[in-house]
Write an enzyme that holds these catalytic residues in place. Structure first.
Site, PDB file in Angstrom:
ATOM      1  N   CYS A 185     -30.019  25.010 -20.880  1.00  0.00           N
ATOM      2  CA  CYS A 185     -29.539  23.862 -20.097  1.00  0.00           C
ATOM      3  C   CYS A 185     -30.240  23.679 -18.747  1.00  0.00           C
ATOM      4  CB  CYS A 185     -28.035  23.977 -19.880  1.00  0.00           C
ATOM      5  SG  CYS A 185     -27.135  23.728 -21.415  1.00  0.00           S
ATOM      6  N   PHE A 236     -19.503  21.018 -20.342  1.00  0.00           N
ATOM      7  CA  PHE A 236     -19.838  21.913 -19.224  1.00  0.00           C
ATOM      8  C   PHE A 236     -19.699  23.401 -19.585  1.00  0.00           C
ATOM      9  CE2 PHE A 236     -18.390  17.870 -17.463  1.00  0.00           C
ATOM     10  CZ  PHE A 236     -19.432  17.560 -16.595  1.00  0.00           C
TER      11      PHE A 236
END
Ligand SMILES: NC(=O)c1ccc[n+]([C@@H]2O[C@H](COP(=O)([O-])OP(=O)(O)OC[C@H]3O[C@@H](n4cnc5c(N)ncnc54)[C@H](O)[C@@H]3O)[C@@H](O)[C@H]2O)c1
Length: 441
Positions: free
Chosen positions: A261, A153
């Protein structure tokens, strides 16, 4: 523990360094031998604050080494962490070519039981499929193999901090021993663990990125309304973010999300849903709003200046500050649209770019447009004769530019701040016509 991190890009290198810094013996493996060579010399092959110093310290302590040798990479560690790229294809589907190559190398080189940890963002169902494939590939070799989903993350520009202080560590799997081993790997980081099955772990990653992308599109759409009525979107976001149910994060109106992303993960999720007969309306709209944000910004510019035949200076090409990553950068889409509008010259200035070779996307432009895009490294002469300056990446260095002096160098004193980064009052008091994203009247 001995770990090999496969893929030495933004995620792989950061993960390898942080794992080494908490006492593990780490091997970083990449097929790009030039990258490996640089890393072994203590040179970071990309821009990420704090990482190069840590790399040099850990090399000195012999806590980490990098290799392009697949045998060393696979045979020396029993934990193999995959961090190779999973880019988008034109259909939106994630390209698993690199992941498949890694699985082949693991199967070819396996010498003992292995735990394969997937850090790369992989489509829903991939980890279970990987386990089946790997078991099938190694069945004659008599070595056990387990797969763990462990999505990443981190944010580029803050990768070191995010890896040292993760918001959570998601571990998806079905073998308790392997889950426990991966948990132990991260224990020194004092993180919160969330253990679940493969599919849940994969969807946590995609849903997180889909949600954050939607949040950005939401505030960008509200910005259009704010602009119409003269509200200040930054203050609107502060007021909204004071509600803990909303939080102030990812509420900065601007030119839309980019990077390696959000766009690709939204595309993969939409592709997957479509293939399975599910309509993700909200996410589709988030993507659409993101796409049209550049057009909206251009309309604002064109209400002050007809772009045809003009010279424009674009400040910033990376998708955000503190990174050299240009993947899916909104600045690039903006440059393309400026060319479509018939500008004569686009000068691009970014602290991470010193030559045309670093803007490979330029090669895809039509021949007559290529020569109109010029990389500028000399900031002193950058504004000479331009009709407008567009700030597209909030690099701190831009706020220190000699704006007063630049005023006399431009053809027109127009600045459009796509990131609400500069101080409107200061810019206006210097004599600039300053326009941000819905900064009020
Ligand atoms: N960049 C981010 O901010 C971020 C954040 C969270 C998750 N992710 C995910 O992590 C993954 C990696 O992203 P990244 O930005 O670090 O990618 P990257 O392109 O920076 O790095 C990937 C590396 O893998 C190497 N590689 C390719 N094939 C290989 C092979 N067969 N064997 C060994 N190495 C190989 C490449 O040479 C490259 O150095 C992606 O799935 C991405 O979605 C990225």
């Amino acid at each position: 523990m001995r770990i090999t991190v496969i893929g030495s890009g933004y995620v792989g290198t950061t993960t390898a360094l942080v794992l080494a810094s908490i006492g593990h013996e780490v091997i970083g493996y990449d097929v790009d031998s030039l990258k490996v060579e640089k890393l072994n010399k203590g040179i970071l092959p990309f821009v990420e604050p704090g990482l190069e110093l840590l790399l040099q310290e850990l090399l000195e302590k012999q806590q980490i080494t990098f290799t392009a040798d697949r045998t060393v990479a696979i045979t020396k560690s029993n934990i193999l962490m995959i961090a190779v790229g999973t880019p988008s294809t034109s259909s939106g589907k994630a390209d698993l070519t690199y992941l498949q190559q890694v699985m082949d190398v693991i199967a070819e080189q396996i010498n003992e039981p292995k735990i394969v940890v997937t850090k790369s963002t992989v489509p829903l169902g991939t980890n279970r499929w990987m386990k089946q494939q790997l078991l099938e590939k190694v069945k004659t070799k008599n070595h056990s193999i387990e797969v763990i989903s462990n999505p990443e993350f981190l944010r580029e520009g803050k990768a070191l901090h995010d890896s040292q202080f993760p918001s959570r560590t998601v571990i998806g799997g079905e073998d308790q021993e392997a889950i426990e081993k991966v948990r132990q790997l991260y224990t020194p980081l004092n993180t919160k663990f969330f253990v679940c099955n493969y599919e849940t772990a994969e969807l946590i990653k995609y849903a997180s990125n889909g949600f954050l992308a939607t949040k950005i599109s939401f505030i960008n759409e509200v910005a259009r309304l704010a602009d119409l009525i003269g509200a200040d979107i930054e203050k609107v976001a502060i007021g909204m973010g004071m509600d803990p149910r909303i939080s102030p994060h990812h509420l900065q109106a601007g030119l839309g999300y980019g990077g390696s992303c959000f766009p690709k993960d939204v595309d993969e999720l939409l592709y997957f849903a479509h293939q399975n007969g599910i309509q993700l309306n909200l996410l589709e709209q988030a993507k659409q709003v993101n796409h049209s944000q550049i057009e909206w910004f251009l309309q604002k510019i064109e209400s002050k200046l007809s772009l045809k035949g003009k010279r424009v200076l674009v400040l910033g090409l990376t998708f955000k500050e503190d990174t050299d990553d240009q993947r899916e950068s909104p600045s690039i889409r903006l440059v393309e649209q400026l060319l479509n509008k018939g500008v004569d010259e686009v000068r691009v200035l970014d602290p991470t770019i010193s030559s045309s070779a670093q803007i490979q996307w330029k090669n895809a432009l039509p021949e007559h447009d290529k020569e109109k895009v010029n990389v500028i490294t000399d900031k002193d002469n950058a504004p000479n004769g331009v009709h407008a300056i567009l700030l597209t990446t909030p690099w701190p260095i831009f706020s220190n530019y000699p704006w007063n002096e630049w005023l006399s160098r431009t053809e027109e004193a127009l600045i459009f701040d796509g990131r609400n980064y500069l101080n409107p009052d200061e810019m206006r008091s210097l004599g600039w016509h300053y326009e941000g994203i819905a900064k009020g009247n």
